[in-house]
Design a protein around this motif. Structure first.
Motif, short mmCIF file in Angstrom:
data_model
loop_
_atom_site.label_atom_id
_atom_site.label_comp_id
_atom_site.label_asym_id
_atom_site.label_seq_id
_atom_site.Cartn_x
_atom_site.Cartn_y
_atom_site.Cartn_z
N TRP A 6 11.60 1.04 19.17
CA TRP A 6 11.29 -0.01 18.20
C TRP A 6 12.52 -0.90 18.13
CZ3 TRP A 6 6.67 -1.04 16.25
CH2 TRP A 6 5.70 -0.04 16.36
N ASP A 58 18.82 19.19 14.84
CA ASP A 58 19.94 19.52 15.72
C ASP A 58 21.18 19.51 14.84
OD1 ASP A 58 21.64 19.74 17.86
OD2 ASP A 58 20.90 17.97 18.93
N ILE A 102 14.79 17.31 18.56
CA ILE A 102 15.27 17.76 17.25
C ILE A 102 16.34 16.76 16.84
CG2 ILE A 102 14.55 20.16 17.31
CD1 ILE A 102 17.39 20.86 18.33
N MET A 126 16.54 -0.27 17.05
CA MET A 126 16.83 0.07 15.66
C MET A 126 17.59 1.38 15.66
SD MET A 126 13.68 -0.91 13.28
CE MET A 126 13.49 0.79 13.06
N THR A 153 8.50 9.02 16.45
CA THR A 153 8.25 10.12 17.40
C THR A 153 7.52 11.27 16.69
OG1 THR A 153 10.37 9.54 18.38
CG2 THR A 153 9.31 11.52 19.21
N1 MSP Z 1 19.66 15.57 18.74
C1 MSP Z 1 19.30 14.78 19.84
C2 MSP Z 1 18.03 15.30 20.50
C3 MSP Z 1 18.07 16.72 20.94
S1 MSP Z 1 16.54 17.25 21.59
C4 MSP Z 1 16.86 18.72 22.26
C5 MSP Z 1 19.08 13.33 19.39
N2 MSP Z 1 18.80 13.15 18.10
S2 MSP Z 1 18.59 11.73 17.38
O1 MSP Z 1 18.60 12.03 15.96
O2 MSP Z 1 19.53 10.78 17.84
O3 MSP Z 1 17.12 11.31 17.72
C6 MSP Z 1 16.81 10.60 18.91
C7 MSP Z 1 15.32 10.35 18.96
O4 MSP Z 1 14.89 9.58 17.81
C8 MSP Z 1 14.87 9.47 20.13
O5 MSP Z 1 14.78 10.18 21.32
C9 MSP Z 1 13.54 8.98 19.62
O6 MSP Z 1 12.61 10.01 19.69
C10 MSP Z 1 13.85 8.69 18.16
N3 MSP Z 1 14.36 7.32 17.98
C11 MSP Z 1 15.55 6.95 17.44
N4 MSP Z 1 15.62 5.58 17.39
C12 MSP Z 1 14.49 5.04 17.89
C13 MSP Z 1 13.97 3.73 18.00
N5 MSP Z 1 14.64 2.65 17.63
N6 MSP Z 1 12.71 3.60 18.48
C14 MSP Z 1 11.92 4.68 18.82
N7 MSP Z 1 12.40 5.92 18.73
C15 MSP Z 1 13.70 6.15 18.39
O7 MSP Z 1 19.14 12.46 20.22
#
Ligand code: MSP
Length: 503
Positions: free
Chosen positions: A290, A48, A9, A298, A23
């Motif tokens: 990525w 979240d 989330i 990124m 994702t």
């Molecule tokens: N809120 C937490 C997750 C809680 S789950 C119980 C969080 N959020 S986040 O907004 O930071 O999103 C992280 C997720 O975004 C990564 O785990 C991935 O799925 C995706 N990504 C964010 N940047 C990314 C890249 N550069 N490349 C691929 N996926 C990435 O962490």
């Protein structure tokens, strides 16, 4: 339920970027493939909305936290709609049922003696929302290179350390629990050192934006403890009435995450689940990142973000989904650039798939009054198509969507080659209607099978393609395993399906 798939989330402190979109699209594609294979699927995503990071961005904008999250969540929901994401439920951690269920889970752990109070001093990383003991810092920063600050306060702790051996044992007995193996080994390495207990509260005097701790109202719940529970609360955990049957859905849970949040998912979460007497996930899969042209992740904090909607405006939603699925091999990092995306779409969607469709429909229009001609079957293409359907299904089950797409592309190449060899434009001009019809009919069938198999990745263009060649109604996987299905219906000649994009 056969498959309960979750995305992380996302924090609503900012707009979604390509990483988040990746994702979410990946899970949507997997969910759509499984539905196509006839499996019962539940696909969950959401936001979240608590914690220091979100509170800080609300503060910066001079908004209350509630105003801030309510305005930001719309960016995620609208983006997902535009990217054709078809989730079964979108959870927000500020939803009442979630907050109540988290409090019930905390109460259960408190009653069981799994939580205790302690004065604490530790290094907190706000961008990861994680506490680090001094020994885990590298040059005063987190292992991911993020800034930390020293925090001293009274906290409640979850007795995570007592689950260390049980978790190790579980990982060893269930080789597919953490995937890919590289990530499993990282966790096993981490578990060689003694595991500490987990701070699960924050005093309201420091941070008030969170779920109140039910047994001490001067504290709120640590954001990760709240967020991880979303996977269970969204499908009915700790609720007397819910639209979903938790007992049936939960045992099939599969978490897709990025490798940045492996520790919270592969350590904190399983320990929480064991303490709550819940089954552990079937699999936690951590995909790669990525990267920018300078090989950095990124991310918003590095200021290197590309909006998925901006890229969609250039290459189309189906093009965007296709590129993201085609260019990353699950588990590894991949390089991102607008140029790479454009070139992938031009070479495989415009030149290969789109061109085959144009050539076939133009000739059917010209020589057969736009009606599908009766023809003999090319057994070689038929054999390849039947093998293709099996290979695509196998690749998806093995979590290799890029391999599935590569196989479809190579089948389309083969079909284009078949056409080049027969040259129906020449054959028909010379009056050989039988051979011309055979070539066009078998090309149409190849297009039909390919479009069915591409449907989960490109729902909109595949549907359009299928409609143009007379395959209407529900898209069925079993139809991709059959050859000779199209009957003398009309073929619609329209504008180019994938116009070439200027580089
Ligand atoms: N809120 C937490 C997750 C809680 S789950 C119980 C969080 N959020 S986040 O907004 O930071 O999103 C992280 C997720 O975004 C990564 O785990 C991935 O799925 C995706 N990504 C964010 N940047 C990314 C890249 N550069 N490349 C691929 N996926 C990435 O962490």
């Amino acid at each position: 339920m056969d498959f309960f798939l979750t995305t992380p989330i996302y924090y609503v402190n900012d707009r979604p970027h390509i990483g988040h979109a990746y994702t979410t699209i990946l899970c949507d594609v997997l969910a759509r493939y499984h539905r196509l294979f006839g499996h019962k699927v539940f696909f969950l995503t959401g936001t979240d909305e608590h914690g220091a990071k979100v509170a800080k961005s609300a503060n910066k904008k001079n908004l209350s936290e509630t105003e801030h999250v309510d305005s930001m969540v719309v960016n995620f929901q609208n983006t997902w709609k535009e990217l054709l994401i078809k989730e079964d439920f979108f959870i927000r951690t500020t939803m009442n049922f979630h907050k109540k269920a988290v409090q019930k889970a905390l109460m259960e752990l408190w009653d069981k003696g799994e939580i205790y109070e302690k004065d604490y001093e530790g290094w907190y990383c706000e961008s990861e929302e994680v506490f680090y003991p001094e020994k885990d810092l590298i040059d005063g920063k987190t292992p991911m290179g993020n800034h930390v600050e020293l925090i001293k306060e009274k906290n409640y702790f979850f007795k995570m350390s007592k689950y260390q051996d049980k978790l190790l044992d579980y990982i060893e007995k269930n080789p597919k629990f953490i995937m890919p193996n590289k990530r499993k080994n990282e966790i096993l390495g981490f578990l060689k050192k003694p595991l500490g207990d987990l701070s699960i509260s924050r005093p309201k005097s420091r941070l008030s934006w969170g779920i109140e701790i039910p047994f001490d109202t001067s504290h709120v719940t640590y954001v990760w403890f709240d967020a991880l529970l979303n996977y269970a609360t969204a499908v009915g955990y700790k609720q007397s009435s819910s639209n979903f049957e938790f007992e049936k859905i939960w045992p099939q849970v599969f978490h897709m995450i990025g490798k940045d949040i492996l520790m919270t998912h592969a350590i904190y979460w399983p320990c929480m689940l064991m303490a709550l007497d819940l089954a552990l996930p079937k699999m936690i899969f951590a995909h790669g990142w990525w990267l920018t042209d300078t090989k950095e992740k990124m991310s918003k904090s590095k200021g290197k973000v590309i909006s998925p909607l901006d890229l969609k405006d250039i290459i189309g939603v189906d093009g965007l989904r296709y590129f993201l699925m085609r260019d990353m091999s699950l588990g590894q990092d991949a390089q991102f650039s607008k140029e790479l995306a454009i070139s992938r779409v031009n070479s495989e969607l415009s030149n290969n798939l789109g061109n085959l469709l144009s050539r076939t429909t133009t000739l059917i229009d010209k020589y057969f009054e736009a009606k599908i001609p009766k023809a003999t079957i090319n057994t070689q293409l038929e054999k390849c198509a039947k093998e293709l359907a099996v290979k695509v299904k196998d690749a998806i089950i093995k979590l290799k969507p890029n391999d599935a797409l590569e196989k479809i592309v190579s089948f389309l190449n083969k079909t284009n080659k078949y056409m080049e060899d027969i040259k129906p434009w020449k054959v028909l001009k010379e009056g050989d209607l039988k051979l011309g019809a055979e070539c066009l009919y078998n090309s149409l069938e190849a297009l039909r099978v390919s479009a069915i198999l591409l449907y989960p990745v490109m729902p909109s263009k595949s549907q359009e393609l299928l409609g143009r060649i007379g395959y209407c109604g529900e898209v069925k996987f079993e139809d991709a395993c059959r050859w000779g299905l199209l009957k003398d219906g009309p073929v619609v000649l329209q504008e180019v399906l994938f116009p070439r994009i200027k580089e």
